[in-house]
Design a protein around this motif. Structure first.
Motif, PDB file in Angstrom:
ATOM      1  N   ASP A  64      27.742  42.359  -1.673  1.00  0.00           N
ATOM      2  CA  ASP A  64      29.271  41.670  -2.154  1.00  0.00           C
ATOM      3  C   ASP A  64      28.886  40.566  -2.857  1.00  0.00           C
ATOM      4  N   GLY A  65      30.242  40.177  -3.637  1.00  0.00           N
ATOM      5  CA  GLY A  65      30.081  39.144  -4.447  1.00  0.00           C
ATOM      6  C   GLY A  65      29.754  37.783  -4.043  1.00  0.00           C
ATOM      7  N   ALA A  66      29.828  37.462  -2.858  1.00  0.00           N
ATOM      8  CA  ALA A  66      29.165  36.304  -2.101  1.00  0.00           C
ATOM      9  C   ALA A  66      27.819  36.378  -2.459  1.00  0.00           C
ATOM     10  N   GLN A  67      27.218  37.399  -1.945  1.00  0.00           N
ATOM     11  CA  GLN A  67      25.647  37.503  -1.985  1.00  0.00           C
ATOM     12  C   GLN A  67      25.316  37.521  -3.407  1.00  0.00           C
ATOM     13  N   ALA A  68      26.189  38.291  -4.527  1.00  0.00           N
ATOM     14  CA  ALA A  68      25.657  38.245  -5.905  1.00  0.00           C
ATOM     15  C   ALA A  68      25.801  36.662  -6.418  1.00  0.00           C
ATOM     16  N   THR A  69      26.683  35.827  -5.802  1.00  0.00           N
ATOM     17  CA  THR A  69      26.841  34.624  -6.356  1.00  0.00           C
ATOM     18  C   THR A  69      25.760  33.815  -5.942  1.00  0.00           C
ATOM     19  N   THR A  70      25.249  33.733  -4.848  1.00  0.00           N
ATOM     20  CA  THR A  70      23.862  33.068  -4.294  1.00  0.00           C
ATOM     21  C   THR A  70      22.835  33.454  -5.200  1.00  0.00           C
ATOM     22  N   GLU A  71      22.717  34.615  -5.470  1.00  0.00           N
ATOM     23  CA  GLU A  71      21.695  35.214  -6.195  1.00  0.00           C
ATOM     24  C   GLU A  71      21.667  34.743  -7.763  1.00  0.00           C
ATOM     25  N   VAL A  72      22.890  34.942  -8.204  1.00  0.00           N
ATOM     26  CA  VAL A  72      23.002  34.299  -9.663  1.00  0.00           C
ATOM     27  C   VAL A  72      22.714  32.911  -9.892  1.00  0.00           C
ATOM     28  N   LEU A  73      23.148  32.021  -8.852  1.00  0.00           N
ATOM     29  CA  LEU A  73      22.975  30.557  -9.049  1.00  0.00           C
ATOM     30  C   LEU A  73      21.493  30.248  -8.666  1.00  0.00           C
ATOM     31  N   ALA A  74      20.793  31.103  -7.911  1.00  0.00           N
ATOM     32  CA  ALA A  74      19.657  30.910  -7.698  1.00  0.00           C
ATOM     33  C   ALA A  74      18.800  30.864  -9.058  1.00  0.00           C
ATOM     34  N   VAL A  75      19.038  32.044  -9.923  1.00  0.00           N
ATOM     35  CA  VAL A  75      18.296  32.172 -11.182  1.00  0.00           C
ATOM     36  C   VAL A  75      18.824  31.296 -12.521  1.00  0.00           C
ATOM     37  N   SER A  76      19.976  31.182 -12.309  1.00  0.00           N
ATOM     38  CA  SER A  76      20.877  30.202 -13.411  1.00  0.00           C
ATOM     39  C   SER A  76      21.849  29.155 -13.022  1.00  0.00           C
ATOM     40  N   PRO A  77      21.307  28.246 -12.360  1.00  0.00           N
ATOM     41  CA  PRO A  77      21.866  27.226 -11.660  1.00  0.00           C
ATOM     42  C   PRO A  77      23.118  26.418 -12.492  1.00  0.00           C
ATOM     43  N   GLY A  78      22.986  26.685 -13.718  1.00  0.00           N
ATOM     44  CA  GLY A  78      23.900  26.348 -14.668  1.00  0.00           C
ATOM     45  C   GLY A  78      25.167  27.279 -14.852  1.00  0.00           C
ATOM     46  N   SER A  79      25.075  28.322 -14.298  1.00  0.00           N
ATOM     47  CA  SER A  79      26.223  29.164 -14.551  1.00  0.00           C
ATOM     48  C   SER A  79      27.152  28.747 -13.548  1.00  0.00           C
ATOM     49  N   ARG A  80      28.710  29.116 -13.712  1.00  0.00           N
ATOM     50  CA  ARG A  80      29.830  28.970 -12.987  1.00  0.00           C
ATOM     51  C   ARG A  80      30.421  30.298 -12.711  1.00  0.00           C
ATOM     52  N   ILE A  81      30.714  30.312 -11.463  1.00  0.00           N
ATOM     53  CA  ILE A  81      31.027  31.810 -10.931  1.00  0.00           C
ATOM     54  C   ILE A  81      32.611  31.665 -10.893  1.00  0.00           C
TER      55      ILE A  81
END
Length: 216
Positions: A64-81
């Motif tokens: 789901d999107g919550a899981q993907a949000t956590t994963e994306v921010l872990a590798v790209s902390p400067g991104s905004r979701i």
């Protein structure tokens, strides 16, 4: 295309919708650097392209999107979701925000509303479909009422200094310039502060800082 174009990644498991959103954003001047259909692909591509904004669906092919949000921010902390979902269910909205999403739009939003929301998200502003912002704030108030005053976690001098700047609305780049630090060093301090204060994103961090007088 302008050199200042905001970089965007679109994550959605419906290829026709995903391609349409990506095409609309590109036509509106955004630099769509990647698309993905699920959690694993989103994490893998975000690590490579580090997009400024990720337009995220809540229903994905492998999670789901919550899981993907956590994963994306872990590798790209400067991104905004920015979540763009068919669901306006309370639990979906709160899960997304707790995972680190900055904003939440429903898919009935117009093309112009989406473009405006992506621009606002890139600038660090929280954008919600009308009605959802009140839901999120109401949940924070409920949590505040239910909290029986735990001890404030101890922050280092540098973390406290950075938190004061966050409370005043400065971005990580602005803070780095002001304190003569690298952008990565500031991000590392911010992430450490997230963990200590148990907050999920910059919106919560700024709210915590203001509530505890760090903006003075």
């Amino acid at each position: 295309m302008s050199e200042q174009a905001v970089t965007v990644m679109v994550v959605d498991d419906h290829p026709i919708w995903r391609d349409a959103v990506a095409r609309d954003l590109a036509d509106d001047g955004f630099d769509v650097v990647a698309t993905a259909d699920g959690v694993a692909a989103a994490k893998r591509r975000a690590a490579v392209v580090t997009p400024a904004v990720v337009v995220m669906d809540m229903r994905l092919s492998d999670g789901d999107g919550a899981q993907a949000t956590t994963e994306v921010l872990a590798v790209s902390p400067g991104s905004r979701i920015l979540v763009l979902s068919a669901s306006d269910e309370r639990d979906d909205v709160l899960e997304a925000v707790k995972a680190g999403a900055t904003g939440y739009l429903v898919k009935s939003a117009s093309r112009q509303e989406l473009a405006d929301a992506v621009r606002a998200t890139a600038q660090g502003r929280a954008v919600f479909t009308p009605g959802l912002a009140g839901l999120v704030l109401g949940e924070y108030r409920r949590i505040a009422r239910d909290t029986t005053g735990p001890a404030v976690p101890r922050l280092t001098e540098r973390e406290t200094e950075i938190l004061r700047h966050v409370a005043k609305g400065l971005t990580a780049k602005q803070i780095a310039a002001r304190l003569s630090l690298s952008h990565r060093t500031v991000e590392n301090h911010v992430q450490a502060t997230f963990r200590k204060l148990q907050v999920g994103n910059r919106v919560e961090l700024a709210r915590y800082a203001i509530e505890h007088g760090f903006d003075e």
